[in-house]
Scaffold this motif. Structure first.
Motif, PDB file in Angstrom:
ATOM      1  N   ASP A 125    -181.348 -11.778   9.641  1.00  0.00           N
ATOM      2  CA  ASP A 125    -181.721 -10.575   8.707  1.00  0.00           C
ATOM      3  C   ASP A 125    -180.358  -9.759   8.298  1.00  0.00           C
ATOM      4  O   ASP A 125    -180.535  -9.373   7.295  1.00  0.00           O
ATOM      5  CB  ASP A 125    -182.582  -9.683   9.114  1.00  0.00           C
ATOM      6  CG  ASP A 125    -184.063 -10.355   9.319  1.00  0.00           C
ATOM      7  OD1 ASP A 125    -184.370 -11.110   8.100  1.00  0.00           O
ATOM      8  OD2 ASP A 125    -185.000  -9.955  10.070  1.00  0.00           O
ATOM      9  N   ALA A 126    -179.279 -10.177   8.889  1.00  0.00           N
ATOM     10  CA  ALA A 126    -178.013  -9.506   8.396  1.00  0.00           C
ATOM     11  C   ALA A 126    -177.637 -10.006   7.147  1.00  0.00           C
ATOM     12  O   ALA A 126    -177.133  -9.164   6.392  1.00  0.00           O
ATOM     13  CB  ALA A 126    -176.943  -9.882   9.664  1.00  0.00           C
ATOM     14  N   SER A 127    -177.984 -11.248   6.630  1.00  0.00           N
ATOM     15  CA  SER A 127    -177.929 -11.528   5.365  1.00  0.00           C
ATOM     16  C   SER A 127    -178.227 -10.401   4.485  1.00  0.00           C
ATOM     17  O   SER A 127    -177.765 -10.270   3.148  1.00  0.00           O
ATOM     18  CB  SER A 127    -178.127 -13.012   5.143  1.00  0.00           C
ATOM     19  OG  SER A 127    -177.540 -13.940   5.918  1.00  0.00           O
ATOM     20  N   VAL A 128    -179.542 -10.027   4.591  1.00  0.00           N
ATOM     21  CA  VAL A 128    -180.259  -9.058   3.903  1.00  0.00           C
ATOM     22  C   VAL A 128    -179.634  -7.621   4.072  1.00  0.00           C
ATOM     23  O   VAL A 128    -179.336  -6.852   3.241  1.00  0.00           O
ATOM     24  CB  VAL A 128    -181.633  -9.457   3.813  1.00  0.00           C
ATOM     25  CG1 VAL A 128    -182.361  -8.095   3.138  1.00  0.00           C
ATOM     26  CG2 VAL A 128    -182.203 -10.609   3.440  1.00  0.00           C
ATOM     27  N   LEU A 129    -179.786  -7.184   5.243  1.00  0.00           N
ATOM     28  CA  LEU A 129    -179.401  -5.966   5.727  1.00  0.00           C
ATOM     29  C   LEU A 129    -178.103  -5.542   5.826  1.00  0.00           C
ATOM     30  O   LEU A 129    -177.914  -4.332   5.256  1.00  0.00           O
ATOM     31  CB  LEU A 129    -180.059  -5.644   7.200  1.00  0.00           C
ATOM     32  CG  LEU A 129    -181.383  -6.058   7.398  1.00  0.00           C
ATOM     33  CD1 LEU A 129    -181.952  -5.908   9.059  1.00  0.00           C
ATOM     34  CD2 LEU A 129    -182.476  -5.125   6.785  1.00  0.00           C
ATOM     35  N   THR A 130    -177.194  -6.178   6.060  1.00  0.00           N
ATOM     36  CA  THR A 130    -175.590  -5.787   6.101  1.00  0.00           C
ATOM     37  C   THR A 130    -175.198  -5.527   4.846  1.00  0.00           C
ATOM     38  O   THR A 130    -174.554  -4.156   4.335  1.00  0.00           O
ATOM     39  CB  THR A 130    -174.953  -6.841   6.525  1.00  0.00           C
ATOM     40  OG1 THR A 130    -175.101  -7.261   8.070  1.00  0.00           O
ATOM     41  CG2 THR A 130    -173.455  -6.501   6.543  1.00  0.00           C
ATOM     42  N   PRO A 131    -175.405  -6.152   3.599  1.00  0.00           N
ATOM     43  CA  PRO A 131    -175.042  -5.815   2.211  1.00  0.00           C
ATOM     44  C   PRO A 131    -175.863  -4.447   1.769  1.00  0.00           C
ATOM     45  O   PRO A 131    -175.251  -3.686   1.232  1.00  0.00           O
ATOM     46  CB  PRO A 131    -175.158  -6.853   1.489  1.00  0.00           C
ATOM     47  CG  PRO A 131    -176.118  -7.918   2.098  1.00  0.00           C
ATOM     48  CD  PRO A 131    -175.874  -7.748   3.515  1.00  0.00           C
ATOM     49  N   ALA A 132    -177.114  -4.570   1.949  1.00  0.00           N
ATOM     50  CA  ALA A 132    -178.148  -3.545   1.574  1.00  0.00           C
ATOM     51  C   ALA A 132    -177.757  -2.209   2.286  1.00  0.00           C
ATOM     52  O   ALA A 132    -177.619  -1.038   1.378  1.00  0.00           O
ATOM     53  CB  ALA A 132    -179.632  -3.933   2.042  1.00  0.00           C
ATOM     54  N   LEU A 133    -176.996  -2.262   3.481  1.00  0.00           N
ATOM     55  CA  LEU A 133    -176.758  -0.876   4.102  1.00  0.00           C
ATOM     56  C   LEU A 133    -175.109  -0.594   3.922  1.00  0.00           C
ATOM     57  O   LEU A 133    -174.654   0.362   4.522  1.00  0.00           O
ATOM     58  CB  LEU A 133    -176.992  -1.004   5.637  1.00  0.00           C
ATOM     59  CG  LEU A 133    -178.319  -1.535   6.171  1.00  0.00           C
ATOM     60  CD1 LEU A 133    -178.335  -1.722   7.600  1.00  0.00           C
ATOM     61  CD2 LEU A 133    -179.213  -0.487   5.672  1.00  0.00           C
ATOM     62  N   GLY A 134    -174.434  -1.148   2.905  1.00  0.00           N
ATOM     63  CA  GLY A 134    -173.287  -0.818   2.468  1.00  0.00           C
ATOM     64  C   GLY A 134    -172.150  -1.527   3.238  1.00  0.00           C
ATOM     65  O   GLY A 134    -171.018  -1.397   3.356  1.00  0.00           O
ATOM     66  N   GLY A 135    -172.342  -3.047   3.510  1.00  0.00           N
ATOM     67  CA  GLY A 135    -171.504  -3.705   4.394  1.00  0.00           C
ATOM     68  C   GLY A 135    -170.910  -3.111   5.668  1.00  0.00           C
ATOM     69  O   GLY A 135    -169.837  -3.186   5.978  1.00  0.00           O
ATOM     70  N   VAL A 136    -171.889  -2.674   6.351  1.00  0.00           N
ATOM     71  CA  VAL A 136    -171.469  -2.153   7.554  1.00  0.00           C
ATOM     72  C   VAL A 136    -171.313  -3.149   8.629  1.00  0.00           C
ATOM     73  O   VAL A 136    -171.574  -4.244   8.377  1.00  0.00           O
ATOM     74  CB  VAL A 136    -172.943  -1.566   8.138  1.00  0.00           C
ATOM     75  CG1 VAL A 136    -173.231   0.046   7.410  1.00  0.00           C
ATOM     76  CG2 VAL A 136    -174.021  -2.207   8.503  1.00  0.00           C
ATOM     77  N   PRO A 137    -170.199  -2.691   9.592  1.00  0.00           N
ATOM     78  CA  PRO A 137    -170.046  -3.569  10.735  1.00  0.00           C
ATOM     79  C   PRO A 137    -171.191  -4.051  11.318  1.00  0.00           C
ATOM     80  O   PRO A 137    -172.203  -3.470  11.603  1.00  0.00           O
ATOM     81  CB  PRO A 137    -169.123  -2.753  11.667  1.00  0.00           C
ATOM     82  CG  PRO A 137    -168.554  -1.691  10.901  1.00  0.00           C
ATOM     83  CD  PRO A 137    -169.402  -1.520   9.763  1.00  0.00           C
TER      84      PRO A 137
END
Length: 374
Positions: A321-333
């Motif tokens: 799910d990081a493929s969706v969540l990471t960019p949506a959350l602003g590219g967080v580590p």
């Protein structure tokens, strides 16, 4: 009373979430989180298929640490299981059952660790956010369905508790799944010259896929991108010229690759033999291992497990799910770290190490303490 990670894993496995009913599983963990002081809400992308968002002191000046996992599971397969896949009876160090490794064990460890931090009685400098998703296995639909809530909320780093055998992975490959469809003209099988055979057209396209070579350099942790034709179906009966045929293509990409450009390139190569349409389009995820938070997670995991890395960064071949969540959350580590064994995901007689469940709970608790109390 705080739940035990082994007992909670067993409770989660007991709920059949094979492409359905994730909200029933989330109803198991929601009361525990609410009792520990979390604000809990469920966002359904379709009836009965919900993603749980639980927050504890998320309104502090420092954005909350995000811990995430999915509660849906894949089908059992045709092979007979030697144990009840929904009973999750412990046998020595192993807990067998569908979802034990992928990834209800990881979800249980997240929940137990978060509750432990919330009940420690110390005021945090930053809070926690748990995102427990539905429908990850079929393309992260649950995570997408929760973006309307998550996009407007500041977020700190993200930890995904997918199976890594307790190691820390700094990212994973992307997934681009395509359908390749060929159209023809039907005719009697004894007069094929009167038709146009869609199977022949699709076979030529598949041959193009087999010969396709990626020009991008291999990623130091993920290796090279890959392409695999997974299915091929065409025709309805032996004595007719098939007027339709379809194949599915599984492409795993590395950071920097443009999925639209890959699709356009392949379409140009197959020409009019087949039309390509995306089925799943999830980008690769990568965090520099030198990132301060990611390095801290790696150090904590090594200290808890006693298993030091060889210094080379690691990445998963599967998507999360990081493929969706990471960019949506602003590219967080973002890191991936969980108790399951990667090679046991989706297999018959899936199991998770009970010792690793406890290790992961301890790792997640210490990661959260370090972030929230620093």
């Amino acid at each position: 009373m705080s739940p035990d990670v082994l007992s909670l894993t067993r409770e989660l496995v007991a709920v059949d979430t094979i492409d359905r009913d994730e909200s029933r599983t989330l109803a198991v963990v929601a009361p525990h989180l609410e009792d520990a002081g979390f604000d809990v809400e469920t966002v359904e992308h379709e009836p009965g298929r919900g993603t749980l968002i639980a927050e504890w002191h998320a309104g502090t000046d420092t954005p909350p640490l995000c811990l995430s996992g999915h509660v849906d599971t894949v089908p059992l397969g045709d092979a007979e299981w030697s144990r009840d896949p929904f009973r999750a009876e412990p046998e020595g160090d192993r807990l067998y059952g569908r979802g034990t490794t992928d990834m209800k064990g990881g979800v249980a460890a997240i929940v137990c660790a978060a509750i432990g931090v919330a009940r420690s009685g110390r005021m945090p400098r930053a809070g926690l956010r748990l995102v427990l998703t539905a429908a990850e296995e079929t393309g992260s639909h649950g995570a997408r369905g929760a973006l309307g809530v998550l996009r407007d909320r500041p977020s700190g780093p993200l930890l995904i508790a997918e199976p890594t055998a307790g190691a820390v992975f700094h990212g994973h490959k992307g997934a681009l799944w395509l359908s390749a469809r060929a159209e023809g003209v039907t005719a009697h099988g004894s007069m094929p010259h009167l038709g146009e055979n869609a199977v022949y057209k699709l076979a030529r396209a598949v041959g193009t896929f087999e010969r396709f070579v990626f020009t991008e350099q291999a990623h130091p942790a993920m290796g090279a991108p890959t392409l695999n034709v997974g299915t091929f179906r065409g025709g309805l009966n032996t004595n007719s010229v098939p007027d339709s045929a379809v194949a599915t293509v599984d492409i795993r990409t590395v950071p920097g690759q443009d999925h639209a450009a890959i699709t356009e390139n392949l379409q140009a190569r197959v020409g009019g033999d087949a039309s390509l349409e995306p089925l799943i389009d999830l980008p690769a995820v990568w965090t520099d291992p030198a990132d301060e938070w990611a390095a801290a997670v790696t150090a904590i995991a090594a200290d808890v497990t006693g298993r030091r890395s060889d210094g080379d960064p690691r990445a998963a071949t599967y998507f999360t799910d990081a493929s969706v969540l990471t960019p949506a959350l602003g590219g967080v580590p973002t890191v991936v770290c969980g108790p399951g064994e990667p090679e046991l995901a989706h297999v018959t007689d899936e199991w998770v190490s009970i010792a690793r469940l406890h290790e992961s709970e301890e790792t997640f608790r210490r990661v959260a303490e370090a972030y929230c109390r620093a």
